[in-house]
Design an enzyme around this catalytic site. Structure first.
Site, PDB file in Angstrom:
ATOM      1  N   ASP A   1       0.737  -1.219  -0.202  1.00  0.00           N
ATOM      2  CA  ASP A   1       0.192   0.171  -0.197  1.00  0.00           C
ATOM      3  C   ASP A   1       0.811   1.100  -0.070  1.00  0.00           C
ATOM      4  OD1 ASP A   1       0.800   0.281   2.715  1.00  0.00           O
ATOM      5  OD2 ASP A   1      -1.193   0.196   3.501  1.00  0.00           O
TER       6      ASP A   1
ATOM      7  N   CYS B   1       3.099  -3.307   3.896  1.00  0.00           N
ATOM      8  CA  CYS B   1       2.019  -2.040   4.540  1.00  0.00           C
ATOM      9  C   CYS B   1       2.977  -1.498   5.459  1.00  0.00           C
ATOM     10  CB  CYS B   1       0.852  -2.565   4.825  1.00  0.00           C
ATOM     11  SG  CYS B   1       0.439  -3.419   6.349  1.00  0.00           S
TER      12      CYS B   1
ATOM     13  N   THR C   1       2.294  -1.870   8.933  1.00  0.00           N
ATOM     14  CA  THR C   1       2.791  -2.372   9.975  1.00  0.00           C
ATOM     15  C   THR C   1       3.189  -4.046   9.546  1.00  0.00           C
ATOM     16  OG1 THR C   1       0.574  -3.220  10.285  1.00  0.00           O
ATOM     17  CG2 THR C   1       1.502  -1.454  11.766  1.00  0.00           C
TER      18      THR C   1
ATOM     19  N   HIS D   1       9.281 -24.044   8.929  1.00  0.00           N
ATOM     20  CA  HIS D   1       8.216 -24.592   9.825  1.00  0.00           C
ATOM     21  C   HIS D   1       6.928 -24.628   9.196  1.00  0.00           C
ATOM     22  CE1 HIS D   1      10.461 -24.970  14.059  1.00  0.00           C
ATOM     23  NE2 HIS D   1      11.153 -25.662  12.989  1.00  0.00           N
TER      24      HIS D   1
ATOM     25  N   HIS E   1       6.501 -31.002  10.112  1.00  0.00           N
ATOM     26  CA  HIS E   1       5.688 -29.613   9.896  1.00  0.00           C
ATOM     27  C   HIS E   1       4.868 -29.995   8.702  1.00  0.00           C
ATOM     28  CE1 HIS E   1       8.737 -27.891  12.890  1.00  0.00           C
ATOM     29  NE2 HIS E   1       9.611 -28.483  11.887  1.00  0.00           N
TER      30      HIS E   1
HETATM   31  C1  RB5 Z   1      -2.020   2.773   6.408  1.00  0.00           C
HETATM   32  O1  RB5 Z   1      -1.774   3.879   7.124  1.00  0.00           O
HETATM   33  C2  RB5 Z   1      -1.905   1.458   7.479  1.00  0.00           C
HETATM   34  O2  RB5 Z   1      -3.055   1.284   8.246  1.00  0.00           O
HETATM   35  C3  RB5 Z   1      -1.641   0.438   6.770  1.00  0.00           C
HETATM   36  O3  RB5 Z   1      -0.435   0.535   6.018  1.00  0.00           O
HETATM   37  C4  RB5 Z   1      -1.136  -0.896   7.662  1.00  0.00           C
HETATM   38  O4  RB5 Z   1      -0.299  -0.469   8.672  1.00  0.00           O
HETATM   39  C5  RB5 Z   1      -2.506  -1.576   8.181  1.00  0.00           C
HETATM   40  O5  RB5 Z   1      -2.178  -2.989   8.842  1.00  0.00           O
END
Ligand code: RB5
Length: 150
Positions: free
Chosen positions: A8, A66, A68, A99, A134
């Site tokens: 993203d 993304c 996180t 695994h 596994h």
């Molecule tokens: C976008 O701001 C953020 O929410 C997205 O990149 C991600 O971290 C969502 O899990």
């Protein structure tokens, strides 16, 4: 190996850096599913593109990024056959292959450095599934998927 990659807006710059880094790997062909700018997009849309490329066999493995690594991995894991692992260090990247036979690596651009991301990618590409006990566990994951698929 054909590798599908997607992100993203939060992962856009890191994705570009990873695509450049992947040029160091012989035999790795990268398929870039976007996003192609830093404009805001919804991570499930990009997760779906990469996950379908892997699930349909167009790509052997995938990478999703993304902010996180959480949202995009959750979304990718909704596609049957996908085992997406959100990793933070080399150990988790190694274990997700050995695994869990993970076929998609996820990480967060706001969580790890570009250098760590490159180390994860290298480990993810170069580590084989260990099989044995596994395999039984991965088969049970597939069993859960089948139980809830129509
Ligand atoms: C976008 O701001 C953020 O929410 C997205 O990149 C991600 O971290 C969502 O899990």
């Amino acid at each position: 190996m054909k590798l599908a990659i997607g992100c993203d807006h939060a992962g856009y710059e890191l994705k570009n850096e990873i695509i450049q880094y992947l040029k160091n790997f012989d035999g790795v062909e990268v398929e870039d599913h976007g996003t192609y700018s830093g404009d805001s997009v919804d991570y499930p849309d990009l997760a779906l593109k990469v996950a379908e490329a892997v699930a349909f066999g167009d790509a052997e493995r995938g990478i999703v990024i993304c902010g996180t690594g959480i949202g995009i991995s959750i979304a990718a894991n909704k596609v049957p056959g996908i085992r997406a692992a959100n990793c933070h260090d080399q150990y988790t990247a190694q274990m997700c292959r050995e695994h869990n036979n993970a076929n998609i690596l996820a990480f967060g651009s706001r969580v790890i450095t570009a250098q760590t991301a490159k180390e994860l990618v290298k480990t993810f590409l170069e580590t084989d599934f260990a099989g044995g006990r596994h395999q039984r566990r991965v088969d049970k994951i597939t069993g859960i998927e089948q139980k809830y698929s129509k």
